[in-house]
Design a protein around this motif. Structure first.
Motif, PDB file in Angstrom:
ATOM      1  N   ALA A 130      39.963   5.515  81.103  1.00 19.19           N
ATOM      2  CA  ALA A 130      39.135   4.899  82.133  1.00 19.19           C
ATOM      3  C   ALA A 130      37.661   5.109  81.764  1.00 19.19           C
ATOM      4  N   PRO A 131      36.804   4.187  82.158  1.00 15.51           N
ATOM      5  CA  PRO A 131      35.380   4.300  81.801  1.00 15.51           C
ATOM      6  C   PRO A 131      34.761   5.652  82.152  1.00 15.51           C
ATOM      7  N   GLU A 132      35.141   6.220  83.290  1.00 19.40           N
ATOM      8  CA  GLU A 132      34.549   7.503  83.696  1.00 19.40           C
ATOM      9  C   GLU A 132      35.021   8.674  82.826  1.00 19.40           C
ATOM     10  N   ASP A 133      36.093   8.500  82.064  1.00 20.16           N
ATOM     11  CA  ASP A 133      36.607   9.557  81.186  1.00 20.16           C
ATOM     12  C   ASP A 133      36.310   9.291  79.714  1.00 20.16           C
ATOM     13  N   ALA A 134      35.802   8.109  79.399  1.00 21.62           N
ATOM     14  CA  ALA A 134      35.642   7.693  78.005  1.00 21.62           C
ATOM     15  C   ALA A 134      34.763   8.642  77.189  1.00 21.62           C
ATOM     16  N   ALA A 135      33.671   9.110  77.725  1.00 22.61           N
ATOM     17  CA  ALA A 135      32.754   9.967  76.963  1.00 22.61           C
ATOM     18  C   ALA A 135      33.432  11.270  76.555  1.00 22.61           C
ATOM     19  N   ARG A 136      34.197  11.883  77.466  1.00 25.27           N
ATOM     20  CA  ARG A 136      34.885  13.142  77.140  1.00 25.27           C
ATOM     21  C   ARG A 136      35.938  12.928  76.064  1.00 25.27           C
ATOM     22  N   VAL A 137      36.688  11.834  76.183  1.00 24.68           N
ATOM     23  CA  VAL A 137      37.725  11.520  75.195  1.00 24.68           C
ATOM     24  C   VAL A 137      37.084  11.230  73.838  1.00 24.68           C
ATOM     25  N   GLU A 138      36.055  10.388  73.830  1.00 26.82           N
ATOM     26  CA  GLU A 138      35.401  10.008  72.579  1.00 26.82           C
ATOM     27  C   GLU A 138      34.770  11.205  71.876  1.00 26.82           C
ATOM     28  N   ALA A 139      34.241  12.156  72.639  1.00 28.19           N
ATOM     29  CA  ALA A 139      33.631  13.344  72.031  1.00 28.19           C
ATOM     30  C   ALA A 139      34.688  14.175  71.302  1.00 28.19           C
ATOM     31  N   LEU A 140      35.850  14.354  71.913  1.00 31.65           N
ATOM     32  CA  LEU A 140      36.914  15.115  71.252  1.00 31.65           C
ATOM     33  C   LEU A 140      37.439  14.354  70.033  1.00 31.65           C
ATOM     34  N   LEU A 141      37.638  13.057  70.161  1.00 36.02           N
ATOM     35  CA  LEU A 141      38.107  12.256  69.028  1.00 36.02           C
ATOM     36  C   LEU A 141      37.110  12.298  67.873  1.00 36.02           C
ATOM     37  N   ALA A 142      35.824  12.299  68.171  1.00 38.83           N
ATOM     38  CA  ALA A 142      34.805  12.348  67.120  1.00 38.83           C
ATOM     39  C   ALA A 142      34.886  13.648  66.327  1.00 38.83           C
ATOM     40  N   VAL A 143      35.145  14.760  67.004  1.00 32.57           N
ATOM     41  CA  VAL A 143      35.263  16.040  66.302  1.00 32.57           C
ATOM     42  C   VAL A 143      36.530  16.057  65.450  1.00 32.57           C
ATOM     43  N   LEU A 144      37.641  15.580  65.992  1.00 31.86           N
ATOM     44  CA  LEU A 144      38.877  15.530  65.204  1.00 31.86           C
ATOM     45  C   LEU A 144      38.677  14.677  63.944  1.00 31.86           C
ATOM     46  N   ASP A 145      38.036  13.533  64.095  1.00 33.04           N
ATOM     47  CA  ASP A 145      37.771  12.659  62.956  1.00 33.04           C
ATOM     48  C   ASP A 145      36.859  13.343  61.934  1.00 33.04           C
ATOM     49  N   ALA A 146      35.836  14.016  62.414  1.00 26.26           N
ATOM     50  CA  ALA A 146      34.874  14.676  61.524  1.00 26.26           C
ATOM     51  C   ALA A 146      35.504  15.814  60.734  1.00 26.26           C
ATOM     52  N   GLU A 147      36.579  16.395  61.236  1.00 28.63           N
ATOM     53  CA  GLU A 147      37.217  17.527  60.551  1.00 28.63           C
ATOM     54  C   GLU A 147      38.224  17.097  59.481  1.00 28.63           C
TER      55      GLU A 147
END
Length: 166
Positions: A130-147
Motif C-alpha cells: 500500500a502507498p503508506e507502507d511503500a517507503a518502509r518496504v522499499e528501504a528494506l528491499l534496497a538494503v537487501l539488493d545492495a548486499e
C-alpha cells in the motif's frame, strides 16, 4: 565472450555456477527476489537470493517460468552484510506493523519482494505494498539488493542467459 571470461574468472576465484549447488545452504535468515513481470517465456527473468546465518548467499537466476531455466551460485556474503540487513529490517518496523497490500495495484511490470527473520520476528517486504507502507518496504528491499555481491550477480545472470540461449 566477455561474459564467459567473467564467469570462468569468477568460478576460479569463488563459487561456481551450477544448476543445483551442492549440499544444503544452511539456515536462511533473509530472502530477496525480483522479476520482470508476466512475459512470454523467452523474455521472462527472475532473480532470487537467500542469505544464510553461515555467511553464505545463494543467488538464483531463472529464464522462463520453470526451474529447468534456473542456475544458482553460492558465494560469501559481504563483510557486515548480516548486521546491515538486520538493522534495516528492525528500522523498517515491518514485524511490528506489517505492510498492507496495495488495494489498487498497478497492472503489469516487474515485482520485488523480500523477507528477513530475526529472533522469531518476520519482516516481510511484500511486493505491491500500500502507498503508506511503500517507503518502509522499499528501504528494506534496497538494503537487501545492495548486499548482493556484484560479480556473483553478474555471473549467475550471465549463466542463466547462456543456458537460455541468449
Amino acid at each position: 565472450m566477455r561474459h564467459v571470461t567473467l564467469l570462468l574468472a569468477f568460478c576460479a576465484t569463488a563459487a561456481c555456477v551450477s544448476a543445483e549447488p551442492e549440499g544444503p545452504q544452511g539456515a536462511v535468515f533473509a530472502t530477496y527476489g525480483y522479476d520482470n513481470g508476466s512475459l512470454p517465456p523467452p523474455y521472462r527473468e527472475e532473480f532470487r537470493a537467500a542469505f544464510s546465518h553461515e555467511g553464505q548467499v545463494r543467488l538464483t537466476a531463472c529464464r522462463g517460468y520453470g526451474e529447468e531455466g534456473c542456475v544458482s551460485l553460492e558465494t560469501e556474503m559481504r563483510p557486515g552484510a548480516a548486521e546491515r540487513i538486520a538493522a534495516a529490517a528492525r528500522a523498517s518496523g515491518l514485524a511490528e506493523k506489517p505492510a498492507q497490500k496495495d488495494p489498487e495495484p498497478p497492472i503489469g511490470g516487474g515485482l520485488a519482494w523480500g523477507e528477513v527473520v530475526l529472533g522469531g520476528a518476520t519482516y516481510d517486504a511484500i511486493a505491491l505494498p500500500a502507498p503508506e507502507d511503500a517507503a518502509r518496504v522499499e528501504a528494506l528491499l534496497a538494503v537487501l539488493d545492495a548486499e548482493l555481491p556484484d560479480d556473483a550477480r553478474k555471473a549467475v545472470n550471465a549463466a542463466a542467459d547462456k543456458k537460455a540461449g541468449q
